[in-house]
Design a protein around this motif. Sequence first.
Motif, PDB file in Angstrom:
ATOM      1  N   PRO A  55       0.811  -1.219   0.000  1.00 28.63           N
ATOM      2  CA  PRO A  55       0.000   0.000   0.000  1.00 28.63           C
ATOM      3  C   PRO A  55       0.848   1.275   0.000  1.00 28.63           C
ATOM      4  O   PRO A  55       0.514   2.259  -0.668  1.00 28.63           O
ATOM      5  N   VAL A  56       1.952   1.257   0.753  1.00 29.22           N
ATOM      6  CA  VAL A  56       2.859   2.409   0.772  1.00 29.22           C
ATOM      7  C   VAL A  56       3.452   2.628  -0.619  1.00 29.22           C
ATOM      8  O   VAL A  56       3.563   3.758  -1.102  1.00 29.22           O
ATOM      9  N   ASP A  57       3.821   1.541  -1.271  1.00 30.35           N
ATOM     10  CA  ASP A  57       4.399   1.603  -2.605  1.00 30.35           C
ATOM     11  C   ASP A  57       3.404   2.178  -3.612  1.00 30.35           C
ATOM     12  O   ASP A  57       3.744   3.023  -4.451  1.00 30.35           O
ATOM     13  N   VAL A  58       2.158   1.715  -3.547  1.00 28.03           N
ATOM     14  CA  VAL A  58       1.113   2.189  -4.455  1.00 28.03           C
ATOM     15  C   VAL A  58       0.919   3.694  -4.296  1.00 28.03           C
ATOM     16  O   VAL A  58       0.899   4.455  -5.278  1.00 28.03           O
ATOM     17  N   VAL A  59       0.776   4.156  -3.053  1.00 27.31           N
ATOM     18  CA  VAL A  59       0.535   5.576  -2.787  1.00 27.31           C
ATOM     19  C   VAL A  59       1.737   6.420  -3.180  1.00 27.31           C
ATOM     20  O   VAL A  59       1.600   7.450  -3.862  1.00 27.31           O
ATOM     21  N   SER A  60       2.923   6.004  -2.783  1.00 21.23           N
ATOM     22  CA  SER A  60       4.120   6.810  -3.062  1.00 21.23           C
ATOM     23  C   SER A  60       4.406   6.916  -4.551  1.00 21.23           C
ATOM     24  O   SER A  60       4.795   7.977  -5.042  1.00 21.23           O
ATOM     25  N   GLN A  61       4.183   5.828  -5.301  1.00 29.80           N
ATOM     26  CA  GLN A  61       4.465   5.877  -6.732  1.00 29.80           C
ATOM     27  C   GLN A  61       3.459   6.749  -7.479  1.00 29.80           C
ATOM     28  O   GLN A  61       3.802   7.409  -8.458  1.00 29.80           O
ATOM     29  N   LYS A  62       2.228   6.776  -7.011  1.00 30.86           N
ATOM     30  CA  LYS A  62       1.252   7.684  -7.620  1.00 30.86           C
ATOM     31  C   LYS A  62       1.661   9.141  -7.370  1.00 30.86           C
ATOM     32  O   LYS A  62       1.477  10.007  -8.228  1.00 30.86           O
ATOM     33  N   LEU A  63       2.205   9.411  -6.189  1.00 29.31           N
ATOM     34  CA  LEU A  63       2.669  10.759  -5.878  1.00 29.31           C
ATOM     35  C   LEU A  63       3.926  11.108  -6.686  1.00 29.31           C
ATOM     36  O   LEU A  63       4.115  12.250  -7.101  1.00 29.31           O
ATOM     37  N   MET A  64       4.781  10.120  -6.918  1.00 28.56           N
ATOM     38  CA  MET A  64       6.020  10.352  -7.667  1.00 28.56           C
ATOM     39  C   MET A  64       5.759  10.791  -9.102  1.00 28.56           C
ATOM     40  O   MET A  64       6.506  11.586  -9.667  1.00 28.56           O
ATOM     41  N   VAL A  65       4.693  10.250  -9.720  1.00 24.60           N
ATOM     42  CA  VAL A  65       4.444  10.531 -11.142  1.00 24.60           C
ATOM     43  C   VAL A  65       3.256  11.460 -11.359  1.00 24.60           C
ATOM     44  O   VAL A  65       2.851  11.681 -12.507  1.00 24.60           O
ATOM     45  N   GLY A  80       0.832  14.350 -12.223  1.00 26.31           N
ATOM     46  CA  GLY A  80       0.970  15.473 -13.132  1.00 26.31           C
ATOM     47  C   GLY A  80       1.938  15.244 -14.273  1.00 26.31           C
ATOM     48  O   GLY A  80       2.164  16.130 -15.108  1.00 26.31           O
ATOM     49  N   TYR A  81       2.517  14.060 -14.346  1.00 26.45           N
ATOM     50  CA  TYR A  81       3.518  13.756 -15.374  1.00 26.45           C
ATOM     51  C   TYR A  81       2.925  12.855 -16.444  1.00 26.45           C
ATOM     52  O   TYR A  81       2.350  11.812 -16.141  1.00 26.45           O
ATOM     53  N   SER A  82       3.030  13.271 -17.675  1.00 24.84           N
ATOM     54  CA  SER A  82       2.603  12.462 -18.819  1.00 24.84           C
ATOM     55  C   SER A  82       1.165  11.959 -18.674  1.00 24.84           C
ATOM     56  O   SER A  82       0.850  10.807 -18.968  1.00 24.84           O
ATOM     57  N   GLY A  83       0.275  12.837 -18.186  1.00 21.09           N
ATOM     58  CA  GLY A  83      -1.145  12.488 -18.114  1.00 21.09           C
ATOM     59  C   GLY A  83      -1.601  11.859 -16.823  1.00 21.09           C
ATOM     60  O   GLY A  83      -2.794  11.548 -16.665  1.00 21.09           O
ATOM     61  N   TYR A  84      -0.701  11.650 -15.854  1.00 21.78           N
ATOM     62  CA  TYR A  84      -1.091  11.034 -14.592  1.00 21.78           C
ATOM     63  C   TYR A  84      -1.800  12.053 -13.692  1.00 21.78           C
ATOM     64  O   TYR A  84      -1.533  13.248 -13.754  1.00 21.78           O
ATOM     65  N   ALA A  85      -2.708  11.552 -12.853  1.00 23.64           N
ATOM     66  CA  ALA A  85      -3.528  12.411 -11.997  1.00 23.64           C
ATOM     67  C   ALA A  85      -2.687  13.159 -10.963  1.00 23.64           C
ATOM     68  O   ALA A  85      -1.570  12.764 -10.642  1.00 23.64           O
ATOM     69  N   THR A  86      -3.257  14.259 -10.463  1.00 23.88           N
ATOM     70  CA  THR A  86      -2.601  15.067  -9.439  1.00 23.88           C
ATOM     71  C   THR A  86      -3.336  14.901  -8.111  1.00 23.88           C
ATOM     72  O   THR A  86      -4.566  14.858  -8.081  1.00 23.88           O
ATOM     73  N   TYR A  87      -2.592  14.822  -7.012  1.00 20.83           N
ATOM     74  CA  TYR A  87      -3.175  14.616  -5.689  1.00 20.83           C
ATOM     75  C   TYR A  87      -2.667  15.685  -4.725  1.00 20.83           C
ATOM     76  O   TYR A  87      -1.615  16.294  -4.943  1.00 20.83           O
ATOM     77  N   SER A  88      -3.409  15.889  -3.648  1.00 16.34           N
ATOM     78  CA  SER A  88      -3.001  16.876  -2.649  1.00 16.34           C
ATOM     79  C   SER A  88      -2.104  16.270  -1.578  1.00 16.34           C
ATOM     80  O   SER A  88      -1.581  16.975  -0.725  1.00 16.34           O
ATOM     81  N   GLY A  89      -1.934  14.963  -1.607  1.00 10.11           N
ATOM     82  CA  GLY A  89      -1.073  14.292  -0.639  1.00 10.11           C
ATOM     83  C   GLY A  89      -1.398  12.821  -0.532  1.00 10.11           C
ATOM     84  O   GLY A  89      -2.280  12.304  -1.246  1.00 10.11           O
ATOM     85  N   GLY A  90      -0.688  12.127   0.366  1.00  4.85           N
ATOM     86  CA  GLY A  90      -0.885  10.694   0.510  1.00  4.85           C
ATOM     87  C   GLY A  90      -2.285  10.311   0.935  1.00  4.85           C
ATOM     88  O   GLY A  90      -2.856   9.328   0.443  1.00  4.85           O
TER      89      GLY A  90
END
Length: 320
Positions: free
Chosen positions: A144-154, A156-166
């Motif tokens: 779960p940590v990996d899933v959340v952190s990798q979404k935050l890592m990418v 706004g990049y190349s069409g990926y969604a933007t989040y306000s935090g974990g």
Amino acid sequence: METGGAETPAFGQTEINWDKLDKTKFYVVGAGLFTGITVALYPVSVLKTRLQVATKDVAERTAFSAARSILKADGIPGLYRGFGTVITGLIPARIIFLTALETTKVAAFQVVEPLKISEPSKAAIANGIAGMIGSTCAQAVFVPVDVVSQKLMVQGYSGYATYSGGVDVVRKVVKSDGIRGLYRGFGLSVVTYSPSSAVWWASYGSSQRLFLSLLGYGSDCQESPSLGEIVGIQAAGGVVAGATASCITTPLDTIKTRLQVQVTGQDKRENTRQVIKKLMAEEGWKGLYRGLGPRFFSMSAWGTSMILGYEYLKRLCVKE
């Protein structure tokens, strides 16, 4: 190693048994120590992830170009996207891993001790088993940590969604896919990290014994290596282990990363087979090795830093 005193003097001096450690001190000091190492090496994980999810038409083809792009857009904070989530989750995951690793290693060495094989082979088998079991246990927290952190890592990049935090990532993933959304790629993570951990610890254990033998501290030697020699051997073992594990497991890590960063709520998500097919169509076999450079550096640097820090931690936490 951890054989309850069954080791020869030379080999025994390089290891500290699990039952000789002050566990409270070990966990508290270890949390701080590994947090510091994670701070130093986290940007490499961000670069690896960016390269692994890059599409065919993206200009960022190397770690240097990806770093320049991130620094230009977000500055230094861009290299630490998702760090808060990672460090929060890694502390319990690391505790689970180290506890399972050390306790399993004790049992594994007792099993292989009667076998008539070389010390490096015994160390490879026992460490490999312990590394695999430790990693498998830790995946319940780590995925779960990996899933959340990798979404935050990418984001706004190349069409990926933007989040306000974990917390925002968790809320949106659970709303879209339920709890199982946080475990996307769990099976592949176990298949990736458990063998990777087994290879890493097996390579480390066997190379450590091999280096000791090359320096003249074989099983028939009654002398013990100096602290400086021990540190050098452990550092070299960490490099060998990181290099071996990264080369073997990068394709699985690339596929896992692509599965985990897919847009939440997307109607048609790619499965493992489709991800592999797309990578092969775009770049052939080398597409499966995207991010090998950063992963190679990360696993070697992390491995060396981690093992030196870990062995120092064990010496620091020996019971009086």
